[in-house]
Motif scaffolding. Structure first.
Motif, PDB file in Angstrom:
ATOM      1  N   SER A  12      28.078  -2.863 -14.413  1.00 28.53           N
ATOM      2  CA  SER A  12      27.174  -2.067 -13.918  1.00 28.53           C
ATOM      3  C   SER A  12      27.489  -0.730 -13.169  1.00 28.53           C
ATOM      4  O   SER A  12      28.518  -0.665 -12.724  1.00 28.53           O
ATOM      5  CB  SER A  12      26.349  -2.653 -12.548  1.00 28.53           C
ATOM      6  N   ILE A  13      27.089   0.380 -14.012  1.00 25.71           N
ATOM      7  CA  ILE A  13      27.353   1.754 -13.909  1.00 25.71           C
ATOM      8  C   ILE A  13      26.460   2.581 -12.868  1.00 25.71           C
ATOM      9  O   ILE A  13      26.789   3.562 -12.486  1.00 25.71           O
ATOM     10  CB  ILE A  13      27.956   2.423 -14.956  1.00 25.71           C
ATOM     11  N   ALA A  14      25.427   2.200 -12.516  1.00 28.25           N
ATOM     12  CA  ALA A  14      24.445   2.775 -11.867  1.00 28.25           C
ATOM     13  C   ALA A  14      23.424   1.802 -11.109  1.00 28.25           C
ATOM     14  O   ALA A  14      23.058   1.023 -11.811  1.00 28.25           O
ATOM     15  CB  ALA A  14      23.779   4.069 -12.535  1.00 28.25           C
ATOM     16  N   ASP A  15      23.298   1.777  -9.750  1.00 26.59           N
ATOM     17  CA  ASP A  15      22.076   1.033  -9.133  1.00 26.59           C
ATOM     18  C   ASP A  15      21.307   1.727  -8.235  1.00 26.59           C
ATOM     19  O   ASP A  15      21.936   2.114  -7.042  1.00 26.59           O
ATOM     20  CB  ASP A  15      23.071  -0.216  -8.486  1.00 26.59           C
ATOM     21  N   TYR A  16      20.165   1.761  -8.203  1.00 29.00           N
ATOM     22  CA  TYR A  16      19.338   2.858  -7.352  1.00 29.00           C
ATOM     23  C   TYR A  16      18.094   2.001  -6.699  1.00 29.00           C
ATOM     24  O   TYR A  16      17.510   1.173  -7.626  1.00 29.00           O
ATOM     25  CB  TYR A  16      18.915   3.776  -7.916  1.00 29.00           C
ATOM     26  N   GLY A  17      17.659   2.181  -5.649  1.00 33.33           N
ATOM     27  CA  GLY A  17      16.563   1.474  -5.001  1.00 33.33           C
ATOM     28  C   GLY A  17      15.993   2.808  -3.972  1.00 33.33           C
ATOM     29  O   GLY A  17      16.523   3.190  -3.410  1.00 33.33           O
ATOM     30  N   SER A  18      14.706   2.809  -4.346  1.00 34.02           N
ATOM     31  CA  SER A  18      13.821   4.030  -3.397  1.00 34.02           C
ATOM     32  C   SER A  18      14.124   3.674  -2.112  1.00 34.02           C
ATOM     33  O   SER A  18      13.868   2.490  -1.643  1.00 34.02           O
ATOM     34  CB  SER A  18      12.551   4.217  -3.821  1.00 34.02           C
ATOM     35  N   ASP A  19      14.154   4.421  -1.155  1.00 31.97           N
ATOM     36  CA  ASP A  19      14.094   4.234   0.263  1.00 31.97           C
ATOM     37  C   ASP A  19      13.037   4.935   1.126  1.00 31.97           C
ATOM     38  O   ASP A  19      12.869   5.275   2.255  1.00 31.97           O
ATOM     39  CB  ASP A  19      15.376   4.707   1.018  1.00 31.97           C
ATOM     40  N   ASP A  20      11.803   5.332   0.340  1.00 28.28           N
ATOM     41  CA  ASP A  20      10.611   5.907   0.957  1.00 28.28           C
ATOM     42  C   ASP A  20       9.798   4.661   1.485  1.00 28.28           C
ATOM     43  O   ASP A  20       9.762   3.700   1.119  1.00 28.28           O
ATOM     44  CB  ASP A  20       9.657   6.520  -0.106  1.00 28.28           C
ATOM     45  N   LEU A  21       9.314   5.069   2.655  1.00 24.59           N
ATOM     46  CA  LEU A  21       8.414   3.964   3.361  1.00 24.59           C
ATOM     47  C   LEU A  21       7.403   3.623   2.444  1.00 24.59           C
ATOM     48  O   LEU A  21       6.512   4.814   1.916  1.00 24.59           O
ATOM     49  CB  LEU A  21       8.038   4.824   4.921  1.00 24.59           C
ATOM     50  N   PHE A  22       6.871   2.398   2.462  1.00 21.68           N
ATOM     51  CA  PHE A  22       5.695   2.081   1.727  1.00 21.68           C
ATOM     52  C   PHE A  22       4.759   1.180   2.943  1.00 21.68           C
ATOM     53  O   PHE A  22       5.147   0.800   3.878  1.00 21.68           O
ATOM     54  CB  PHE A  22       5.886   1.153   0.629  1.00 21.68           C
ATOM     55  N   GLY A  23       3.575   1.055   2.709  1.00 23.54           N
ATOM     56  CA  GLY A  23       2.756   0.573   3.472  1.00 23.54           C
ATOM     57  C   GLY A  23       2.454  -1.093   3.273  1.00 23.54           C
ATOM     58  O   GLY A  23       2.817  -1.566   2.021  1.00 23.54           O
ATOM     59  N   LEU A  24       1.992  -1.595   4.256  1.00 24.51           N
ATOM     60  CA  LEU A  24       1.757  -3.042   4.252  1.00 24.51           C
ATOM     61  C   LEU A  24       0.352  -3.379   5.054  1.00 24.51           C
ATOM     62  O   LEU A  24       0.372  -3.003   6.299  1.00 24.51           O
ATOM     63  CB  LEU A  24       2.660  -3.796   5.005  1.00 24.51           C
ATOM     64  N   VAL A  25      -0.671  -3.923   4.493  1.00 22.72           N
ATOM     65  CA  VAL A  25      -2.079  -4.158   5.077  1.00 22.72           C
ATOM     66  C   VAL A  25      -2.405  -5.589   4.727  1.00 22.72           C
ATOM     67  O   VAL A  25      -2.051  -6.251   3.927  1.00 22.72           O
ATOM     68  CB  VAL A  25      -2.913  -3.194   4.146  1.00 22.72           C
ATOM     69  N   GLY A  26      -3.349  -5.940   5.829  1.00 22.56           N
ATOM     70  CA  GLY A  26      -3.699  -7.399   5.556  1.00 22.56           C
ATOM     71  C   GLY A  26      -4.643  -7.600   4.559  1.00 22.56           C
ATOM     72  O   GLY A  26      -5.176  -6.702   4.128  1.00 22.56           O
ATOM     73  N   GLU A  27      -4.207  -8.770   3.914  1.00 22.12           N
ATOM     74  CA  GLU A  27      -5.292  -9.127   2.664  1.00 22.12           C
ATOM     75  C   GLU A  27      -6.643  -9.284   3.154  1.00 22.12           C
ATOM     76  O   GLU A  27      -6.980  -9.664   4.236  1.00 22.12           O
ATOM     77  CB  GLU A  27      -4.698 -10.498   2.165  1.00 22.12           C
ATOM     78  N   ALA A  81       0.856  -1.210  -0.016  1.00 15.63           N
ATOM     79  CA  ALA A  81       0.041   0.053  -0.085  1.00 15.63           C
ATOM     80  C   ALA A  81       0.970   1.093  -0.109  1.00 15.63           C
ATOM     81  O   ALA A  81       2.332   1.315   0.423  1.00 15.63           O
ATOM     82  CB  ALA A  81      -0.999  -0.061   1.396  1.00 15.63           C
ATOM     83  N   PRO A  82       0.457   2.380  -0.566  1.00 19.00           N
ATOM     84  CA  PRO A  82       1.279   3.679  -0.475  1.00 19.00           C
ATOM     85  C   PRO A  82       1.654   4.160   0.995  1.00 19.00           C
ATOM     86  O   PRO A  82       1.259   3.683   1.935  1.00 19.00           O
ATOM     87  CB  PRO A  82       0.133   4.666  -0.814  1.00 19.00           C
ATOM     88  N   GLY A  83       2.828   4.690   1.088  1.00 21.60           N
ATOM     89  CA  GLY A  83       3.506   5.017   2.189  1.00 21.60           C
ATOM     90  C   GLY A  83       2.717   6.332   2.914  1.00 21.60           C
ATOM     91  O   GLY A  83       1.699   6.723   2.017  1.00 21.60           O
ATOM     92  N   PRO A  84       3.376   7.039   3.788  1.00 23.42           N
ATOM     93  CA  PRO A  84       2.779   8.139   4.183  1.00 23.42           C
ATOM     94  C   PRO A  84       2.520   9.387   3.229  1.00 23.42           C
ATOM     95  O   PRO A  84       1.670  10.096   3.367  1.00 23.42           O
ATOM     96  CB  PRO A  84       3.884   8.596   5.310  1.00 23.42           C
ATOM     97  N   ALA A  85       3.464   9.323   2.197  1.00 25.20           N
ATOM     98  CA  ALA A  85       3.578  10.400   1.224  1.00 25.20           C
ATOM     99  C   ALA A  85       2.515  10.087  -0.037  1.00 25.20           C
ATOM    100  O   ALA A  85       2.475  10.986  -0.910  1.00 25.20           O
ATOM    101  CB  ALA A  85       5.010  10.894   0.837  1.00 25.20           C
ATOM    102  N   GLY A  86       1.839   8.917   0.019  1.00 31.31           N
ATOM    103  CA  GLY A  86       1.066   8.412  -1.028  1.00 31.31           C
ATOM    104  C   GLY A  86       2.031   7.641  -1.964  1.00 31.31           C
ATOM    105  O   GLY A  86       3.217   7.273  -1.759  1.00 31.31           O
ATOM    106  N   ALA A  87       1.419   7.170  -3.171  1.00 30.91           N
ATOM    107  CA  ALA A  87       1.802   6.448  -4.238  1.00 30.91           C
ATOM    108  C   ALA A  87       3.114   7.201  -4.886  1.00 30.91           C
ATOM    109  O   ALA A  87       2.889   8.435  -4.851  1.00 30.91           O
ATOM    110  CB  ALA A  87       1.098   5.803  -5.207  1.00 30.91           C
ATOM    111  N   VAL A  88       4.097   6.606  -5.242  1.00 29.88           N
ATOM    112  CA  VAL A  88       5.427   7.448  -5.927  1.00 29.88           C
ATOM    113  C   VAL A  88       5.304   6.705  -7.603  1.00 29.88           C
ATOM    114  O   VAL A  88       4.623   5.971  -7.780  1.00 29.88           O
ATOM    115  CB  VAL A  88       6.723   6.893  -5.179  1.00 29.88           C
ATOM    116  N   GLU A  89       6.326   7.518  -8.142  1.00 28.24           N
ATOM    117  CA  GLU A  89       6.534   7.318  -9.596  1.00 28.24           C
ATOM    118  C   GLU A  89       7.751   6.636  -9.703  1.00 28.24           C
ATOM    119  O   GLU A  89       8.721   7.218  -9.441  1.00 28.24           O
ATOM    120  CB  GLU A  89       6.282   8.398 -10.331  1.00 28.24           C
ATOM    121  N   SER A  90       7.932   5.636 -10.490  1.00 25.40           N
ATOM    122  CA  SER A  90       9.172   5.252 -10.804  1.00 25.40           C
ATOM    123  C   SER A  90      10.084   6.128 -11.601  1.00 25.40           C
ATOM    124  O   SER A  90       9.464   6.827 -12.293  1.00 25.40           O
ATOM    125  CB  SER A  90       9.073   3.642 -11.617  1.00 25.40           C
TER     126      SER A  90
END
Length: 260
Positions: A102-117, A56-65
């Protein structure tokens, strides 16, 4: 006789009452953890847990890749430089088989949510801190190769290079052939299993990791249907026993008193 049996059942009911309350409390905690209720997960603060739910989206909402511009809750990308290295032992200027770095490697570090199914997407959620973590089996949403310009040949515009996040680094050896861009995402609603340590940050319940105790995120994992919870069986069994003894014992005592 009825009075004696009824009194005995009431004594048993008194013994079963605290046991029933304890069993119900344990079941409630287990159920809250399975539903990913923040209040239930917060009770495990400082401990390492494994939780399965949907992203689920984090505190700031969904993000864009960063590269493909796809709406998601997490994204990461890598840039590969394909080239032909200079061949050793040959005349100067000759090249060998193609390879890549590999000359660039990035992973977002924004919090995202987890809700029960099965719970609504805007329900209270647990948050995941993905910093320094590479999710397993994340969805590949972009794979593009862009060749280097050739004299007299129109080359495709490299519109992805300006969107690369993080630092581009590496030893640019040999003859560049092309650049390859890959991007992975986790979409809202995707099933995810997360293992990490429970923390409380600014009123939020967060799963996070460290260098010594890394966080793991498994994308696309769905737990198999589980059998009836032992806690539920225990709670129902003890509660039914308490109610039976209390109701039947009371009835027998009243009947014994009326007959006597």
């Amino acid at each position: 006789m009825l009075l004696v049996i009824g009194s005995a059942l009431l004594v048993v009911a008194v013994v079963l009452l605290p046991l029933a309350l304890i069993a119900l409390r344990r079941w409630h905690r287990q159920r809250g953890l399975a539903m990913l209720l923040p209040s239930a997960v917060a009770e495990h603060e400082g401990r390492r847990v494994t939780l399965t739910g949907v992203a689920a989206p984090g505190p700031a909402g969904a993000v864009e890749s960063g590269l493909a511009g796809v709406e998601c809750v997490w994204h990461g990308h890598e840039v590969l430089r394909h080239y032909r290295p200079l061949a050793r032992g040959r005349a100067d200027g000759q090249v060998g088989e193609r390879t890549c770095d590999s000359i660039a490697d990035y992973g977002s570090d924004d919090l995202f949510g987890l809700v029960g199914e099965g719970r609504p997407g805007d329900a209270q959620r647990i948050f995941v801190d993905p910093a320094g973590t590479e999710p397993r089996e994340a969805e590949l949403c972009l794979k593009r190769q862009v060749g280097r310009p050739q004299p007299g040949v129109a080359a495709a515009a490299d519109d992805l290079l300006p969107r690369v996040r993080g630092r581009i680094s590496g030893v640019f050896r040999g003859e560049t052939i092309e650049f390859e861009y890959r991007e992975w995402i986790i979409r809202t609603g995707a099933p995810v299993r997360v293992t990490g340590r429970v923390h409380t940050r600014e009123g939020r319940v967060v799963l996070a990791g460290s260098d010594e105790d890394p966080l793991t995120i498994e994308h696309g994992v769905v737990d198999r249907a589980t059998r009836v919870s032992p806690r539920r069986t225990e709670a129902l069994g003890v509660s039914v026993g308490f109610l039976f003894c209390a109701i039947v014992g009371t009835a027998l005592v009243l009947i014994g008193l009326s007959v006597g």
